[in-house]
Design a protein around this motif. Sequence first.
Motif, PDB file in Angstrom:
ATOM      1  N   THR A  21      -3.571  -4.339   4.455  1.00 51.26           N
ATOM      2  CA  THR A  21      -3.833  -2.730   4.390  1.00 51.26           C
ATOM      3  C   THR A  21      -5.094  -2.260   4.104  1.00 51.26           C
ATOM      4  O   THR A  21      -5.437  -1.103   4.325  1.00 51.26           O
ATOM      5  N   HIS A  51       4.731 -11.210   5.119  1.00 55.79           N
ATOM      6  CA  HIS A  51       4.944  -9.909   5.048  1.00 55.79           C
ATOM      7  C   HIS A  51       5.931  -9.524   4.093  1.00 55.79           C
ATOM      8  O   HIS A  51       7.338 -10.013   4.220  1.00 55.79           O
ATOM      9  N   ARG A  53       8.558  -6.918   1.916  1.00 54.37           N
ATOM     10  CA  ARG A  53       9.306  -5.562   2.362  1.00 54.37           C
ATOM     11  C   ARG A  53       8.604  -4.394   1.479  1.00 54.37           C
ATOM     12  O   ARG A  53       9.036  -3.290   2.068  1.00 54.37           O
ATOM     13  N   GLU A  54       7.837  -4.654   0.648  1.00 54.66           N
ATOM     14  CA  GLU A  54       6.924  -3.382   0.016  1.00 54.66           C
ATOM     15  C   GLU A  54       6.108  -3.066   1.096  1.00 54.66           C
ATOM     16  O   GLU A  54       5.356  -1.777   0.808  1.00 54.66           O
ATOM     17  N   GLY A  55       5.671  -3.439   2.223  1.00 55.59           N
ATOM     18  CA  GLY A  55       4.994  -3.075   3.007  1.00 55.59           C
ATOM     19  C   GLY A  55       3.277  -3.639   3.345  1.00 55.59           C
ATOM     20  O   GLY A  55       2.501  -3.111   3.867  1.00 55.59           O
ATOM     21  N   TYR A  56       3.509  -4.654   2.402  1.00 55.81           N
ATOM     22  CA  TYR A  56       1.864  -5.204   2.662  1.00 55.81           C
ATOM     23  C   TYR A  56       1.982  -6.815   2.556  1.00 55.81           C
ATOM     24  O   TYR A  56       3.171  -7.327   2.153  1.00 55.81           O
ATOM     25  N   TRP A 137      -1.856 -10.484  10.539  1.00 56.98           N
ATOM     26  CA  TRP A 137      -1.139  -9.267   9.898  1.00 56.98           C
ATOM     27  C   TRP A 137      -1.049  -8.027  10.808  1.00 56.98           C
ATOM     28  O   TRP A 137      -0.114  -7.301  11.038  1.00 56.98           O
ATOM     29  N   MET A 141       1.917  -6.265  12.676  1.00 52.87           N
ATOM     30  CA  MET A 141       2.621  -4.827  12.438  1.00 52.87           C
ATOM     31  C   MET A 141       2.506  -4.173  13.810  1.00 52.87           C
ATOM     32  O   MET A 141       3.189  -3.331  13.910  1.00 52.87           O
ATOM     33  N   CYS A 144       5.889  -5.140  15.109  1.00 51.87           N
ATOM     34  CA  CYS A 144       6.884  -4.379  14.378  1.00 51.87           C
ATOM     35  C   CYS A 144       7.025  -3.063  14.586  1.00 51.87           C
ATOM     36  O   CYS A 144       8.156  -2.216  14.468  1.00 51.87           O
ATOM     37  N   GLN A 145       5.991  -2.129  14.725  1.00 59.15           N
ATOM     38  CA  GLN A 145       5.996  -0.935  15.175  1.00 59.15           C
ATOM     39  C   GLN A 145       6.578  -0.366  16.522  1.00 59.15           C
ATOM     40  O   GLN A 145       6.762   0.604  16.974  1.00 59.15           O
TER      41      GLN A 145
END
Length: 146
Positions: A21, A51, A53-56, A137, A141, A144-145
């Motif tokens: 991030t 990755h 699940r908290e987003g980082y 990462w 991401m 994933c998006q």
Amino acid sequence: MYGNESKNCDVYINKVFVYGTLMKGFQNYKRYLEGKINSITPGRTYGVLYHLREGYPALLPGNEIVEGEIMEPVDDMLLKSLDRLEGYSERSSNNLYIREVRNILTEKGQQMTCWIYIYADKKYAKENGILVPNGNWRKFMEVCQK
């Protein structure tokens, strides 16, 4: 005394290698680094990237290539701010990440000595995280998006 000297050596380190991030284009880059650094150099290190699940992401020791960015200069104040973000304190034994010194390889084959944050809870990352293919990462991401 500069304040962020390594315990292993007496060299002042003013670079940090980021792989999540804090990379350019992500929310914590905007919050913590934008306007404070002068240089971003693509780099790579070794490890295994998950990755969470908290987003980082969580970087663990390993032999896979992990892609990221070398940010510089990182002064003492900025490093303390990044320590807070990463849940790291030199005086704590209960850190989210551990900050250590590592030589990072640039695309041009140059080695740069940087600070890097390694995830402290290997068991949690392996049991709850998703393995990031190719240690990238940013690409993970993007997929994933979609």
